[in-house]
Design a protein around this motif. Sequence first.
Motif, PDB file in Angstrom:
ATOM      1  N   PHE A  66      -0.516   4.620   4.717  1.00 33.61           N
ATOM      2  CA  PHE A  66      -1.432   5.742   5.136  1.00 33.61           C
ATOM      3  C   PHE A  66      -2.083   6.503   3.975  1.00 33.61           C
ATOM      4  O   PHE A  66      -3.063   7.181   4.343  1.00 33.61           O
ATOM      5  CB  PHE A  66      -0.322   6.586   5.819  1.00 33.61           C
ATOM      6  N   GLN A  67      -1.556   6.450   2.723  1.00 25.82           N
ATOM      7  CA  GLN A  67      -2.184   7.418   1.618  1.00 25.82           C
ATOM      8  C   GLN A  67      -3.459   6.737   1.181  1.00 25.82           C
ATOM      9  O   GLN A  67      -4.588   7.588   1.378  1.00 25.82           O
ATOM     10  CB  GLN A  67      -1.267   7.384   0.547  1.00 25.82           C
ATOM     11  N   PHE A  82      -4.481  -1.421   1.534  1.00 24.15           N
ATOM     12  CA  PHE A  82      -3.957  -2.680   1.949  1.00 24.15           C
ATOM     13  C   PHE A  82      -4.372  -3.377   3.161  1.00 24.15           C
ATOM     14  O   PHE A  82      -4.800  -4.559   3.067  1.00 24.15           O
ATOM     15  CB  PHE A  82      -2.312  -2.286   2.282  1.00 24.15           C
ATOM     16  N   GLY A  83      -5.048  -2.686   4.113  1.00 25.44           N
ATOM     17  CA  GLY A  83      -5.485  -3.298   5.306  1.00 25.44           C
ATOM     18  C   GLY A  83      -6.784  -3.863   5.114  1.00 25.44           C
ATOM     19  O   GLY A  83      -7.484  -4.843   5.446  1.00 25.44           O
ATOM     20  N   LYS A  84      -7.753  -3.218   4.165  1.00 23.32           N
ATOM     21  CA  LYS A  84      -8.789  -3.602   3.675  1.00 23.32           C
ATOM     22  C   LYS A  84      -8.806  -4.945   2.894  1.00 23.32           C
ATOM     23  O   LYS A  84      -9.322  -5.901   3.143  1.00 23.32           O
ATOM     24  CB  LYS A  84      -9.712  -2.621   2.983  1.00 23.32           C
ATOM     25  N   ASP A  85      -7.900  -4.929   1.867  1.00 25.09           N
ATOM     26  CA  ASP A  85      -7.865  -6.024   0.996  1.00 25.09           C
ATOM     27  C   ASP A  85      -7.112  -7.375   1.479  1.00 25.09           C
ATOM     28  O   ASP A  85      -7.361  -8.286   1.169  1.00 25.09           O
ATOM     29  CB  ASP A  85      -6.732  -5.614  -0.300  1.00 25.09           C
ATOM     30  N   TYR A  86      -6.292  -7.052   2.620  1.00 29.40           N
ATOM     31  CA  TYR A  86      -5.795  -8.061   3.338  1.00 29.40           C
ATOM     32  C   TYR A  86      -6.435  -8.379   4.529  1.00 29.40           C
ATOM     33  O   TYR A  86      -6.130  -9.550   5.110  1.00 29.40           O
ATOM     34  CB  TYR A  86      -4.190  -7.817   3.819  1.00 29.40           C
ATOM     35  N   GLY A  87      -7.728  -7.843   4.960  1.00 39.09           N
ATOM     36  CA  GLY A  87      -8.644  -8.365   5.906  1.00 39.09           C
ATOM     37  C   GLY A  87      -7.999  -7.978   7.280  1.00 39.09           C
ATOM     38  O   GLY A  87      -8.512  -8.676   8.131  1.00 39.09           O
ATOM     39  N   LEU A  88      -7.225  -7.049   7.396  1.00 34.72           N
ATOM     40  CA  LEU A  88      -6.615  -7.074   8.774  1.00 34.72           C
ATOM     41  C   LEU A  88      -6.590  -5.520   9.425  1.00 34.72           C
ATOM     42  O   LEU A  88      -6.180  -5.246  10.464  1.00 34.72           O
ATOM     43  CB  LEU A  88      -4.988  -7.405   8.541  1.00 34.72           C
ATOM     44  N   SER A 135       2.997  -0.631   8.001  1.00 35.57           N
ATOM     45  CA  SER A 135       2.063   0.116   8.882  1.00 35.57           C
ATOM     46  C   SER A 135       1.370   1.271   8.386  1.00 35.57           C
ATOM     47  O   SER A 135       1.674   1.670   7.260  1.00 35.57           O
ATOM     48  CB  SER A 135       2.867   0.690  10.031  1.00 35.57           C
ATOM     49  N   ARG A 136       0.572   1.997   8.996  1.00 35.17           N
ATOM     50  CA  ARG A 136      -0.210   3.292   8.528  1.00 35.17           C
ATOM     51  C   ARG A 136       0.563   4.509   8.995  1.00 35.17           C
ATOM     52  O   ARG A 136       0.180   5.690   8.856  1.00 35.17           O
ATOM     53  CB  ARG A 136      -1.672   3.292   9.010  1.00 35.17           C
ATOM     54  N   ASP A 137       1.765   4.255   9.529  1.00 39.09           N
ATOM     55  CA  ASP A 137       2.449   5.538   9.924  1.00 39.09           C
ATOM     56  C   ASP A 137       2.959   6.112   8.722  1.00 39.09           C
ATOM     57  O   ASP A 137       2.970   5.645   7.756  1.00 39.09           O
ATOM     58  CB  ASP A 137       3.760   4.964  10.670  1.00 39.09           C
ATOM     59  N   LEU A 138       3.272   7.402   9.194  1.00 37.60           N
ATOM     60  CA  LEU A 138       3.604   8.426   8.049  1.00 37.60           C
ATOM     61  C   LEU A 138       5.162   7.823   7.623  1.00 37.60           C
ATOM     62  O   LEU A 138       5.649   7.421   8.430  1.00 37.60           O
ATOM     63  CB  LEU A 138       3.583   9.764   8.519  1.00 37.60           C
ATOM     64  N   PRO A 139       5.292   7.750   6.224  1.00 34.24           N
ATOM     65  CA  PRO A 139       6.664   7.557   5.665  1.00 34.24           C
ATOM     66  C   PRO A 139       7.684   8.330   6.582  1.00 34.24           C
ATOM     67  O   PRO A 139       8.836   7.730   6.513  1.00 34.24           O
ATOM     68  CB  PRO A 139       6.473   7.747   4.229  1.00 34.24           C
ATOM     69  N   PHE A 140       7.695   9.603   6.892  1.00 33.85           N
ATOM     70  CA  PHE A 140       8.410  10.323   7.676  1.00 33.85           C
ATOM     71  C   PHE A 140       8.942   9.674   8.969  1.00 33.85           C
ATOM     72  O   PHE A 140      10.122   9.611   9.438  1.00 33.85           O
ATOM     73  CB  PHE A 140       8.155  11.581   7.739  1.00 33.85           C
ATOM     74  N   GLN A 186      -0.245  -1.523  -3.241  1.00 34.37           N
ATOM     75  CA  GLN A 186       0.437  -0.478  -3.571  1.00 34.37           C
ATOM     76  C   GLN A 186       0.648   0.527  -2.390  1.00 34.37           C
ATOM     77  O   GLN A 186      -0.117   0.768  -1.660  1.00 34.37           O
ATOM     78  CB  GLN A 186      -0.462   0.630  -4.582  1.00 34.37           C
ATOM     79  N   LEU A 187       2.047   0.390  -1.824  1.00 33.53           N
ATOM     80  CA  LEU A 187       2.220   1.096  -0.694  1.00 33.53           C
ATOM     81  C   LEU A 187       3.316   2.348  -0.902  1.00 33.53           C
ATOM     82  O   LEU A 187       3.917   2.254  -1.914  1.00 33.53           O
ATOM     83  CB  LEU A 187       2.860   0.212   0.240  1.00 33.53           C
ATOM     84  N   LEU A 188       3.811   2.972   0.028  1.00 33.57           N
ATOM     85  CA  LEU A 188       4.531   3.872  -0.262  1.00 33.57           C
ATOM     86  C   LEU A 188       5.972   3.827   0.736  1.00 33.57           C
ATOM     87  O   LEU A 188       5.860   3.208   2.081  1.00 33.57           O
ATOM     88  CB  LEU A 188       4.180   5.440   0.492  1.00 33.57           C
ATOM     89  N   THR A 189       7.235   3.888   0.155  1.00 34.91           N
ATOM     90  CA  THR A 189       8.604   3.772   1.035  1.00 34.91           C
ATOM     91  C   THR A 189       8.609   5.053   1.735  1.00 34.91           C
ATOM     92  O   THR A 189       7.873   6.101   1.603  1.00 34.91           O
ATOM     93  CB  THR A 189       9.572   3.732   0.016  1.00 34.91           C
ATOM     94  N   PRO A 190       9.511   5.050   2.594  1.00 35.49           N
ATOM     95  CA  PRO A 190       9.852   6.229   3.436  1.00 35.49           C
ATOM     96  C   PRO A 190      10.320   7.425   2.616  1.00 35.49           C
ATOM     97  O   PRO A 190      10.229   8.721   2.839  1.00 35.49           O
ATOM     98  CB  PRO A 190      10.980   6.008   4.271  1.00 35.49           C
TER      99      PRO A 190
END
Length: 166
Positions: free
Chosen positions: A108-109, A113-119, A83-88, A28-32
């Motif tokens: 970022f929220q 994702f980074g943990k689940d994908y091991g990266l 990425s972990r950049d802010l959507p803005f 689950q990720l956020l769009t801009p």
Amino acid sequence: MANITLKGEACKTVGNLPEINKKAPEFQLLTPSLEKVKLSDYSGKRLILNIFPSIDTNVCATSVRNFNQRAKDLNNTEVLCVSRDLPFAQKRFIEAEELKEVKMLSDFQNQQFGKDYGLEIENGPFKNLLSRVVIVVDEDGKVLHSQQVKEIADEPDYLSALKTLL
């Protein structure tokens, strides 16, 4: 866990990338525009996950531009730049560059994702950011290709990723 470098300085990731021929983990990720999206929202589509530390670095920005250019020729394929950049910040970049073929997504929220994908990077100056990785997923959510870029300052192998979709 992967051993990678940042300009020669050793660092590592929290785990291993999803296995080839296995289902990609749900995310689950956020769009801009701050909408939540999940992997399952792309069911029936092929995906290129272009994952990187920050859009505000030259190599990361180059990878987004490169995949944007190449995505025009891909059928039934979405390029998701994560990425972990802010959507803005992601929105500002996409608009300034007038990129229409890629979708930016932020971890970022919840930072899962980074943990689940091991990266997720575990140590060093980029600790807690996402490492540079390309993952290709088929229409059924199965991983076809993955590349953990060993040196974060290097670009990914675009052609290897794209060849898996031919």
